[in-house]
Write an enzyme that holds these catalytic residues in place. Structure first.
Site, short mmCIF file in Angstrom:
data_model
loop_
_atom_site.label_atom_id
_atom_site.label_comp_id
_atom_site.label_asym_id
_atom_site.label_seq_id
_atom_site.Cartn_x
_atom_site.Cartn_y
_atom_site.Cartn_z
CE LYS A 129 -30.47 26.66 -78.51
NZ LYS A 129 -30.65 25.34 -79.28
CB THR A 151 -28.65 13.38 -85.01
OG1 THR A 151 -29.18 14.12 -86.42
CG2 THR A 151 -29.93 12.82 -84.21
CB THR A 158 -32.25 13.61 -89.97
OG1 THR A 158 -33.16 14.63 -90.17
CG2 THR A 158 -31.60 12.44 -90.96
CG PHE A 163 -39.00 15.91 -96.11
CD1 PHE A 163 -37.88 15.36 -96.29
CD2 PHE A 163 -40.17 15.50 -95.45
CE1 PHE A 163 -38.09 13.90 -96.28
CE2 PHE A 163 -40.06 14.18 -95.38
CZ PHE A 163 -39.18 13.32 -95.86
NE ARG A 180 -36.56 24.78 -99.48
CZ ARG A 180 -37.19 25.35 -100.29
NH1 ARG A 180 -36.60 25.72 -101.43
NH2 ARG A 180 -38.48 25.91 -100.20
CG ASN A 203 -31.70 15.50 -96.82
OD1 ASN A 203 -32.50 16.29 -97.37
ND2 ASN A 203 -31.13 15.96 -95.46
CG LEU A 246 -30.79 20.05 -112.09
CD1 LEU A 246 -31.53 19.90 -113.41
CD2 LEU A 246 -29.67 19.05 -112.06
N GLY A 300 -23.36 22.65 -98.82
CA GLY A 300 -22.85 22.57 -97.23
C GLY A 300 -23.82 22.42 -96.54
CB CYS A 344 -29.33 18.79 -93.82
SG CYS A 344 -30.17 19.59 -92.83
C1 UGA Z 1 -31.68 20.41 -96.92
C2 UGA Z 1 -32.89 20.01 -97.77
O1 UGA Z 1 -33.08 20.74 -98.87
C3 UGA Z 1 -34.18 19.94 -97.13
O2 UGA Z 1 -35.42 19.47 -97.61
C4 UGA Z 1 -33.83 19.09 -95.79
O3 UGA Z 1 -35.08 19.12 -94.77
C5 UGA Z 1 -32.69 19.75 -95.00
O4 UGA Z 1 -31.71 19.63 -95.77
C6 UGA Z 1 -32.82 18.86 -93.75
O5 UGA Z 1 -32.41 17.66 -93.68
O6 UGA Z 1 -32.97 19.16 -92.58
P1 UGA Z 1 -30.89 23.02 -96.37
O7 UGA Z 1 -29.59 22.29 -95.63
O8 UGA Z 1 -31.42 24.08 -95.31
O9 UGA Z 1 -31.90 21.88 -96.64
O10 UGA Z 1 -30.52 23.46 -97.51
P2 UGA Z 1 -30.53 23.47 -99.01
O11 UGA Z 1 -31.47 24.69 -99.77
O12 UGA Z 1 -31.07 21.89 -99.50
O13 UGA Z 1 -29.09 23.58 -99.63
C7 UGA Z 1 -28.17 22.65 -99.51
C8 UGA Z 1 -26.92 23.09 -99.98
O14 UGA Z 1 -26.91 22.70 -101.41
C9 UGA Z 1 -26.48 24.71 -99.91
O15 UGA Z 1 -25.06 24.60 -99.75
C10 UGA Z 1 -26.63 25.22 -101.28
O16 UGA Z 1 -26.10 26.17 -101.93
C11 UGA Z 1 -26.48 23.80 -102.14
N1 UGA Z 1 -27.19 23.85 -103.45
C12 UGA Z 1 -28.69 23.73 -103.44
C13 UGA Z 1 -26.64 24.05 -104.38
O17 UGA Z 1 -25.37 24.09 -104.58
N2 UGA Z 1 -27.35 23.95 -105.77
C14 UGA Z 1 -28.75 23.81 -105.75
O18 UGA Z 1 -29.19 23.80 -106.97
C15 UGA Z 1 -29.27 23.72 -104.46
#
Ligand code: UGA
Length: 443
Positions: free
Chosen positions: A35, A86, A122, A152, A154, A211, A253, A260, A263
């Site tokens: 890496k 983690t 986390t 936090f 994404r 989360n 929403l 998935g 996180c």
């Molecule tokens: C999430 C959090 O949004 C971040 O704030 C956090 O820092 C991160 O986890 C982490 O703990 O490291 P992430 O997993 O990258 O971020 O992605 P999200 O955009 O939150 O989406 C998570 C899942 O929820 C995806 O599968 C997405 O498709 C789904 N989702 C999201 C929905 O089905 N509907 C929504 O309205 C939003």
């Protein structure tokens, strides 16, 4: 400020590159020599928009470098960030902290002068105490403070999230450590990003609570979508109708196939476990975990219903495999459960994803992969939109229809207007909308 970042994974690499971009001197350290070698040649271990050029710029300007050995970087650092993985521990779902503990031991042996050790990974409540204990035990005379500073960001929007955060949470009771952390984030403070200084355990819990709340919000709207289908209502309009209430908010929403990623699934499980261990079970979080797990598999049944009750011998085209767009991450992606459910039902599954195929291939051995959306749909009995990549938002529906054997379109992300899909001759199924109901915008 001189910063050592332990772990060049998602959080470590993005945080390291962004902190270097703020003007700090950052060394990213990872045990994995392959890496580090790749990073030194400018190749990113993950797909994240904007990361490659941010890393290249900061390496060129001499503020960012990569190592496999932490000793020198830690000895010279004002702050050492722990950003190692983690993962969920096999069996009980509790976060596996062995990488964090190993990092603490290694850091202890290299500390020189007052240093702030920051957990960015986390980590469950109490991990900061444990890291402090390990360092103290390893080197009793070390001068240090352990701070919790959860991240936090994404995936897919990581750089923007890091540089324009809604808030920065710093968990420490040590004024000297607080001053160092304020200096680390000073460039953001000038942009008026609020810094919330709390106790260390409070900061650790805040990350999980955030989360879990977001996962619950998604799960709430997903269940509401099922009810909308049953009663003939439109979940997108319900989401807008409730979301415009400032207390609820319109974000997170979007009904879909279930959350998935690396996180939400891991963190909700770990939080539920922590709560059980403290004799304070979080029933809402436990239910969110269970409902979301069942939902992914239920999406395969939804596709089967859209295909008239059986997919035996049929070809199903999946568009999008990653857990969300703009990432190549396949961890806990709903596509995995959907593909398995369809194959169990006797379907032949073909798939296309703009960035995820390399990661998906070993996880989906019986799936064949296409070069683009249209070749994926060739001769298919149904096209299923699993991930809302931009490339799928404006498909040529005429061309798609012509490519398919049976024009069934299952849109698990509601990116198409049901009426327009119907006009193009598709039997259309969205999520939480009865076929043929178009979403109207408010006047
Ligand atoms: C999430 C959090 O949004 C971040 O704030 C956090 O820092 C991160 O986890 C982490 O703990 O490291 P992430 O997993 O990258 O971020 O992605 P999200 O955009 O939150 O989406 C998570 C899942 O929820 C995806 O599968 C997405 O498709 C789904 N989702 C999201 C929905 O089905 N509907 C929504 O309205 C939003």
């Amino acid at each position: 400020m001189r910063i050592a970042m332990i772990g060049a994974g998602y959080v470590g690499l993005v945080s390291g590159a962004c902190l270097a971009d703020f003007g700090h001197d950052v060394v990213c350290i990872d045990r994995d020599p392959a890496k580090i070698a790749a990073l030194e040649q400018g190749r990113m271990p993950i797909y994240e928009p904007g990361l490659e050029s941010l890393v290249a710029d900061n390496v060129r300007q001499g503020r960012l470098s990569f190592r496999t050995e932490l000793r020198e970087a830690v000895a010279g650092a004002d702050a050492v960030f722990i950003a190692v993985g983690t993962p969920s521990r096999r069996g009980d779902g509790f976060a596996d902290l062995s990488f964090v503990h190993d990092a603490a031991r290694e850091i202890a042996g290299a500390l020189s002068g007052y240093t702030v050790v920051v957990t960015k990974s986390t980590v469950p409540v109490g991990t900061g105490d444990e890291v402090e204990r390990i360092i103290r035990e390893t080197v009793p005379q070390a001068e240090f403070a352990v701070v919790s500073n959860p991240e936090f960001l994404r995936e897919g929007a990581a750089i923007g999230d890091f540089k324009r955060p809604d808030r920065i949470v710093v968990g420490t009771e040590d004024p000297r450590a607080e001053a160092v952390m304020r200096e680390v984030y000073r460039p953001l403070y000038l942009n008026a990003s609020p810094i919330l200084v709390t106790g260390r355990r409070t900061a650790e819990l805040t990350k999980y609570a955030a989360n879990a709340f977001l996962a619950a919000k998604i799960t709430f709207i997903n269940e509401m979508a099922d009810l909308c289908e049953a009663v003939g209502a439109d979940v997108q309009q319900v989401a807008r109708g409730i979301g415009l209430d400032g207390r609820i908010g319109t974000k997170f929403l979007h009904a879909g196939p279930g959350y998935g990623g690396s996180c939400f699934p891991k963190d909700t499980l770990a939080l539920a476990k922590t709560a059980q261990d403290h004799g304070m079970p979080l029933r809402i979080v436990e239910t969110v975990v269970a409902v979301n797990d069942q939902r992914k598999r239920a999406m395969a049944r939804k596709v089967i219903r859209a295909c008239g009750g059986s997919v035996r011998g049929k070809t199903i085209a999946l568009l999008g495999l990653t857990f969300k767009p703009d990432t190549d991450d396949m961890r806990e992606a709903p596509s995995l459960a959907i593909a398995a459910g369809l194959q169990d039902g006797g379907a032949k599954v073909r798939a296309y994803d703009p960035e995820g195929i390399e990661q998906a291939r070993p996880l989906l051995p019986a799936v064949s992969f296409a070069e683009d959306a249209y070749s994926c749909a060739e001769g298919a009995d149904a096209v299923v939109i699993v991930t809302e990549w931009n490339a799928f938002r404006a498909l040529d529906l005429k061309r798609l229809h012509m490519a398919m054997r049976t024009p069934v379109l299952v849109d698990l992300r509601n990116i198409y207007d049901p009426a327009i899909a119907a006009q193009h001759g598709f039997a259309y199924q969205g999520v939480g909308r009865s076929a043929g109901t178009a979403s109207t915008s408010e006047a």
